[in-house]
Design an enzyme around this catalytic site. Sequence first.
Site, mmCIF file in Angstrom:
data_model
loop_
_atom_site.group_PDB
_atom_site.id
_atom_site.type_symbol
_atom_site.label_atom_id
_atom_site.label_comp_id
_atom_site.label_asym_id
_atom_site.label_seq_id
_atom_site.Cartn_x
_atom_site.Cartn_y
_atom_site.Cartn_z
ATOM 1 N N GLY A 1 0.865 -1.180 0.000
ATOM 2 C CA GLY A 1 0.000 0.000 0.000
ATOM 3 C C GLY A 1 0.895 1.222 0.000
ATOM 4 C CG ASP B 1 4.358 4.149 -3.121
ATOM 5 O OD1 ASP B 1 3.759 5.225 -3.325
ATOM 6 O OD2 ASP B 1 3.844 3.041 -3.348
#
Length: 300
Positions: free
Chosen positions: A29, A258
Site C-alpha cells: 500500500g 513510494d
Amino acid sequence: MTGSMVSIGECMVEMAPTQDGLYSRGFAGDTFNTAWYLARLMPEGTTVDYYTAVGTDGLSDRMIAFMGDGGVGTSHIRRLSDRTVGLYMIELANGERSFIYWRGTSAAKRLASDRAALAEALVGRSLVLFSGITMAIIDAEDRDAFLSALQTARGNGATIVFDPNMRARLWPDAQTMRDTITAAASVADIVLPSFDEDQREFGDTDPQATIARYRALGVGCVVVKNGAGVVYAQDGDEMATFEPVAVKNVVDTTAAGDSFNAGFIAARLGGAGLRISIEKGSRLAAQVVQKRGALVDIAD
Ligand code: AMP
C-alpha cells in the site's frame, strides 16, 4: 540523526499471480511501501511506525507481523473486531496488469475515527507522512478532524509530508477529490506529486505550474516526479532539476513513487541538498522498477 516518523494510510493484502491460477500473498500500500523503504534507509535509532486500522483475525495478525519483520513499528495500529484488511488481486492479461480491489469496508477506513488513538499516534513525531489515498479511503466525516490532528502535530514540531496520489475511482467525484487534495496539501511542509496525475486532475500545463499551485497554498517544498522525465523541485528559494537515470528494462513501476519518496526524505533529513536528495529518490525508484512487486530488495 534520530527521529520518530509515522506513515498513515492503508496496507492491503496483495494476491499476485504466479502460475496456473495460483497466487502468492503479499502486503502493500502506498504509505506502507514508503515506510518499509524508510525503515531500510534511516539510520539506526530512528523510529519508523505505520498507523492504520486492521482486524483481529489471523490475516491481520500476519500483516502486522510482516510489518514488524520489515522494521516498521506497529504499536499504535488499531485492531477492530468487526472489520478486516482490504485486498487486491493482480490480473495478468496479455502481459498487461490490472488491479481488482476489495476495500470498501476495510478496517483502515476507520483509522481516523478514534480521535484519541490518532492523537496518541502523532505525539512526539518529527515527521508524519500521508497521501491522497489516505484521504480517499478514510470515512468522509473524519477528514477534517484528521487534518486538524496533523495541524496539531505540525504545531508541535513535526514535518508533514503529503503525496497527492490521486486515484479517481476512490472518490465520489473529481471536484471532491481536488478540494480534499488541496486541503490536505495545505497542512503539509513537503508535497511530492507525480506530474501526470496533477496534469490530468488539475490541468497543470507543466511541472513548474504544479510547483506554483502547491506553493501558493503555503507548501515550502514541492518535488514533482515525472516517470522517466525530469524531476522539478523547489524548497524555499532553492530550485533544482534532476533527470532520472535511464532504465532500459522497466519490469514493474509499482511503488516507483513510494520508493522515490522514501529515498528523497531519508536523504533530505540526513542533510543532503535538494538535487542530491532527488537523485537518491530517483536511484532507489530505478532499482524498484527493475523488479516485480512493490517491496524489493535494494542495494545499499
Ligand atoms: P512516477 O511517480 O511515475 O512519476 O515515478 C516516480 C519516480 O520513479 C520518478 O521520478 C523516477 O525517478 C522513477 N521512475 C518511474 N518510472 C521510471 C522509468 N520508466 N525510468 C526511470 N525512472 C523511473
